[in-house]
Write a protein that holds these residues in place. Sequence first.
Motif, PDB file in Angstrom:
ATOM      1  N   TYR A 111      22.970  73.145  18.167  1.00 63.57           N
ATOM      2  CA  TYR A 111      24.313  73.094  17.591  1.00 63.57           C
ATOM      3  C   TYR A 111      25.191  74.205  18.166  1.00 63.57           C
ATOM      4  CZ  TYR A 111      28.179  73.489  14.390  1.00 63.57           C
ATOM      5  OH  TYR A 111      29.450  73.564  13.882  1.00 63.57           O
ATOM      6  N   LEU A 112      26.457  73.870  18.448  1.00 64.75           N
ATOM      7  CA  LEU A 112      27.464  74.852  18.857  1.00 64.75           C
ATOM      8  C   LEU A 112      28.697  74.673  17.982  1.00 64.75           C
ATOM      9  CD1 LEU A 112      27.643  74.692  22.766  1.00 64.75           C
ATOM     10  CD2 LEU A 112      26.883  76.621  21.385  1.00 64.75           C
ATOM     11  N   SER A 113      29.233  75.771  17.499  1.00 63.37           N
ATOM     12  CA  SER A 113      30.497  75.699  16.767  1.00 63.37           C
ATOM     13  C   SER A 113      31.631  75.520  17.779  1.00 63.37           C
ATOM     14  CB  SER A 113      30.720  76.983  15.959  1.00 63.37           C
ATOM     15  OG  SER A 113      30.979  78.072  16.835  1.00 63.37           O
ATOM     16  N   GLU A 114      32.787  75.177  17.290  1.00 60.67           N
ATOM     17  CA  GLU A 114      33.958  75.038  18.171  1.00 60.67           C
ATOM     18  C   GLU A 114      34.273  76.371  18.849  1.00 60.67           C
ATOM     19  OE1 GLU A 114      36.711  72.740  20.127  1.00 60.67           O
ATOM     20  OE2 GLU A 114      35.215  72.043  18.703  1.00 60.67           O
ATOM     21  N   ASP A 115      34.133  77.474  18.109  1.00 57.38           N
ATOM     22  CA  ASP A 115      34.375  78.800  18.687  1.00 57.38           C
ATOM     23  C   ASP A 115      33.384  79.108  19.809  1.00 57.38           C
ATOM     24  OD1 ASP A 115      36.540  79.307  17.070  1.00 57.38           O
ATOM     25  OD2 ASP A 115      35.394  80.491  15.598  1.00 57.38           O
ATOM     26  N   GLU A 116      32.121  78.738  19.613  1.00 60.01           N
ATOM     27  CA  GLU A 116      31.116  78.972  20.660  1.00 60.01           C
ATOM     28  C   GLU A 116      31.396  78.119  21.892  1.00 60.01           C
ATOM     29  OE1 GLU A 116      27.133  80.276  18.225  1.00 60.01           O
ATOM     30  OE2 GLU A 116      27.755  78.161  18.131  1.00 60.01           O
ATOM     31  N   LEU A 117      31.784  76.882  21.697  1.00 59.32           N
ATOM     32  CA  LEU A 117      32.128  76.026  22.833  1.00 59.32           C
ATOM     33  C   LEU A 117      33.322  76.616  23.587  1.00 59.32           C
ATOM     34  CD1 LEU A 117      31.426  73.509  24.410  1.00 59.32           C
ATOM     35  CD2 LEU A 117      32.834  72.191  22.835  1.00 59.32           C
ATOM     36  N   ASN A 118      34.324  77.090  22.851  1.00 59.82           N
ATOM     37  CA  ASN A 118      35.463  77.747  23.492  1.00 59.82           C
ATOM     38  C   ASN A 118      35.029  79.010  24.232  1.00 59.82           C
ATOM     39  OD1 ASN A 118      37.312  75.837  22.583  1.00 59.82           O
ATOM     40  ND2 ASN A 118      37.764  76.969  20.718  1.00 59.82           N
ATOM     41  N   GLY A 119      34.067  79.753  23.666  1.00 55.07           N
ATOM     42  CA  GLY A 119      33.541  80.947  24.317  1.00 55.07           C
ATOM     43  C   GLY A 119      32.857  80.609  25.636  1.00 55.07           C
ATOM     44  N   LEU A 120      32.105  79.506  25.663  1.00 51.77           N
ATOM     45  CA  LEU A 120      31.468  79.065  26.909  1.00 51.77           C
ATOM     46  C   LEU A 120      32.520  78.675  27.947  1.00 51.77           C
ATOM     47  CD1 LEU A 120      28.487  76.899  25.584  1.00 51.77           C
ATOM     48  CD2 LEU A 120      28.362  79.159  26.659  1.00 51.77           C
ATOM     49  N   GLU A 121      33.577  78.001  27.505  1.00 54.80           N
ATOM     50  CA  GLU A 121      34.651  77.621  28.430  1.00 54.80           C
ATOM     51  C   GLU A 121      35.339  78.852  29.008  1.00 54.80           C
ATOM     52  OE1 GLU A 121      36.820  75.009  25.826  1.00 54.80           O
ATOM     53  OE2 GLU A 121      35.811  73.236  26.638  1.00 54.80           O
ATOM     54  N   ASP A 122      35.598  79.854  28.170  1.00 53.36           N
ATOM     55  CA  ASP A 122      36.206  81.105  28.651  1.00 53.36           C
ATOM     56  C   ASP A 122      35.295  81.797  29.660  1.00 53.36           C
ATOM     57  OD1 ASP A 122      38.433  80.715  27.049  1.00 53.36           O
ATOM     58  OD2 ASP A 122      37.725  82.069  25.455  1.00 53.36           O
ATOM     59  N   ALA A 123      33.997  81.845  29.355  1.00 56.54           N
ATOM     60  CA  ALA A 123      33.038  82.478  30.261  1.00 56.54           C
ATOM     61  C   ALA A 123      32.982  81.737  31.595  1.00 56.54           C
ATOM     62  CB  ALA A 123      31.655  82.524  29.613  1.00 56.54           C
ATOM     63  N   ALA A 124      33.029  80.409  31.558  1.00 56.44           N
ATOM     64  CA  ALA A 124      32.997  79.607  32.789  1.00 56.44           C
ATOM     65  C   ALA A 124      34.227  79.895  33.644  1.00 56.44           C
ATOM     66  CB  ALA A 124      32.910  78.120  32.450  1.00 56.44           C
ATOM     67  N   ARG A 125      35.392  79.999  33.011  1.00 57.01           N
ATOM     68  CA  ARG A 125      36.612  80.313  33.765  1.00 57.01           C
ATOM     69  C   ARG A 125      36.523  81.709  34.370  1.00 57.01           C
ATOM     70  NH1 ARG A 125      38.930  77.197  29.784  1.00 57.01           N
ATOM     71  NH2 ARG A 125      39.289  78.950  28.384  1.00 57.01           N
ATOM     72  N   THR A 126      36.028  82.672  33.592  1.00 58.92           N
ATOM     73  CA  THR A 126      35.910  84.051  34.072  1.00 58.92           C
ATOM     74  C   THR A 126      35.027  84.136  35.308  1.00 58.92           C
ATOM     75  OG1 THR A 126      36.245  84.944  31.852  1.00 58.92           O
ATOM     76  CG2 THR A 126      35.148  86.378  33.447  1.00 58.92           C
ATOM     77  N   GLY A 127      33.888  83.437  35.285  1.00 56.25           N
ATOM     78  CA  GLY A 127      32.940  83.509  36.396  1.00 56.25           C
ATOM     79  C   GLY A 127      33.104  82.422  37.435  1.00 56.25           C
TER      80      GLY A 127
ATOM     81  N   ASN B 200      16.589  89.533  21.119  1.00 56.61           N
ATOM     82  CA  ASN B 200      17.815  90.265  21.439  1.00 56.61           C
ATOM     83  C   ASN B 200      18.883  89.432  22.137  1.00 56.61           C
ATOM     84  OD1 ASN B 200      16.733  92.735  20.444  1.00 56.61           O
ATOM     85  ND2 ASN B 200      15.554  92.922  22.328  1.00 56.61           N
ATOM     86  N   HIS B 201      18.533  88.241  22.597  1.00 61.23           N
ATOM     87  CA  HIS B 201      19.466  87.416  23.373  1.00 61.23           C
ATOM     88  C   HIS B 201      19.352  85.959  22.945  1.00 61.23           C
ATOM     89  CE1 HIS B 201      18.395  90.879  25.947  1.00 61.23           C
ATOM     90  NE2 HIS B 201      19.702  90.901  26.152  1.00 61.23           N
ATOM     91  N   SER B 202      20.411  85.428  22.356  1.00 63.13           N
ATOM     92  CA  SER B 202      20.426  84.026  21.937  1.00 63.13           C
ATOM     93  C   SER B 202      20.722  83.124  23.133  1.00 63.13           C
ATOM     94  CB  SER B 202      21.489  83.812  20.854  1.00 63.13           C
ATOM     95  OG  SER B 202      22.788  83.928  21.417  1.00 63.13           O
ATOM     96  N   VAL B 203      20.513  81.839  22.942  1.00 61.37           N
ATOM     97  CA  VAL B 203      20.846  80.861  23.982  1.00 61.37           C
ATOM     98  C   VAL B 203      22.326  80.975  24.329  1.00 61.37           C
ATOM     99  CG1 VAL B 203      21.012  78.389  24.517  1.00 61.37           C
ATOM    100  CG2 VAL B 203      19.017  79.268  23.285  1.00 61.37           C
ATOM    101  N   TYR B 204      23.160  81.087  23.314  1.00 61.88           N
ATOM    102  CA  TYR B 204      24.603  81.196  23.533  1.00 61.88           C
ATOM    103  C   TYR B 204      24.946  82.447  24.338  1.00 61.88           C
ATOM    104  CZ  TYR B 204      29.514  82.055  22.543  1.00 61.88           C
ATOM    105  OH  TYR B 204      30.854  82.332  22.675  1.00 61.88           O
ATOM    106  N   GLU B 205      24.386  83.599  23.957  1.00 60.37           N
ATOM    107  CA  GLU B 205      24.681  84.854  24.670  1.00 60.37           C
ATOM    108  C   GLU B 205      24.218  84.802  26.127  1.00 60.37           C
ATOM    109  OE1 GLU B 205      24.344  87.983  20.939  1.00 60.37           O
ATOM    110  OE2 GLU B 205      22.526  87.331  21.979  1.00 60.37           O
ATOM    111  N   LEU B 206      23.017  84.291  26.356  1.00 56.31           N
ATOM    112  CA  LEU B 206      22.517  84.177  27.731  1.00 56.31           C
ATOM    113  C   LEU B 206      23.403  83.249  28.558  1.00 56.31           C
ATOM    114  CD1 LEU B 206      18.663  83.917  27.127  1.00 56.31           C
ATOM    115  CD2 LEU B 206      19.898  85.837  28.157  1.00 56.31           C
ATOM    116  N   SER B 207      23.827  82.157  27.951  1.00 57.13           N
ATOM    117  CA  SER B 207      24.686  81.197  28.653  1.00 57.13           C
ATOM    118  C   SER B 207      26.026  81.836  29.019  1.00 57.13           C
ATOM    119  CB  SER B 207      24.916  79.953  27.789  1.00 57.13           C
ATOM    120  OG  SER B 207      23.694  79.321  27.499  1.00 57.13           O
ATOM    121  N   CYS B 208      26.628  82.546  28.074  1.00 53.27           N
ATOM    122  CA  CYS B 208      27.902  83.223  28.353  1.00 53.27           C
ATOM    123  C   CYS B 208      27.746  84.264  29.453  1.00 53.27           C
ATOM    124  CB  CYS B 208      28.455  83.877  27.085  1.00 53.27           C
ATOM    125  SG  CYS B 208      29.236  82.737  25.942  1.00 53.27           S
ATOM    126  N   GLN B 209      26.693  85.069  29.390  1.00 51.32           N
ATOM    127  CA  GLN B 209      26.480  86.091  30.412  1.00 51.32           C
ATOM    128  C   GLN B 209      26.305  85.470  31.792  1.00 51.32           C
ATOM    129  OE1 GLN B 209      23.220  88.602  29.200  1.00 51.32           O
ATOM    130  NE2 GLN B 209      24.319  89.387  27.423  1.00 51.32           N
TER     131      GLN B 209
END
Length: 152
Positions: A123-139, A98-107
């Motif tokens: 592997y991370l797509s450019e969109d996923e890397l951008n998603g991690l950056e957005d999550a880091a800024r948010t938190g 139910n929870h991918s590495v990407y989803e857990l990292s973003c949360q």
Amino acid sequence: MISYQTATPKLIRPSLTTSNQASAALIRSKQASGKVTEIIMRDDELSNMPMLMPLLAQLSRDDRWFVWVAPPIVLPKALLADAGIDLSKVILLKPDDNHSVYELSCQALKAGTCHAVITWPGYLSEDELNGLEDAARTGSSHGIVIRGRQNA
């Protein structure tokens, strides 16, 4: 979910004194903005883990949690403690159906309760890397992505 508590060596940071409070506030505000750093390894072997131990030790010294998402192996607690990692501040998250590495990292990055989140996503797509950056800024957290050269 397994939780550790350890301590790690400090990263090199500018020396701050009480006479330098304006600079300290500026540095804190820049650190709080949240960032993602990528570490590209030559291969997936963990022969480079000793090189990362001082970084991990430093990151575990903050007042907030230090989260590890999907490390390739669980290192022995004694090894981590000997490296100076404060295991009382480390949370280990493992992906499931139910929870991918990407989803857990973003949360973890978005939560605001983590100083740093270190993840081994493959592997991370450019969109996923951008998603991690957005999550880091948010938190106001720092993300560290470790992956092999073939996944970069």
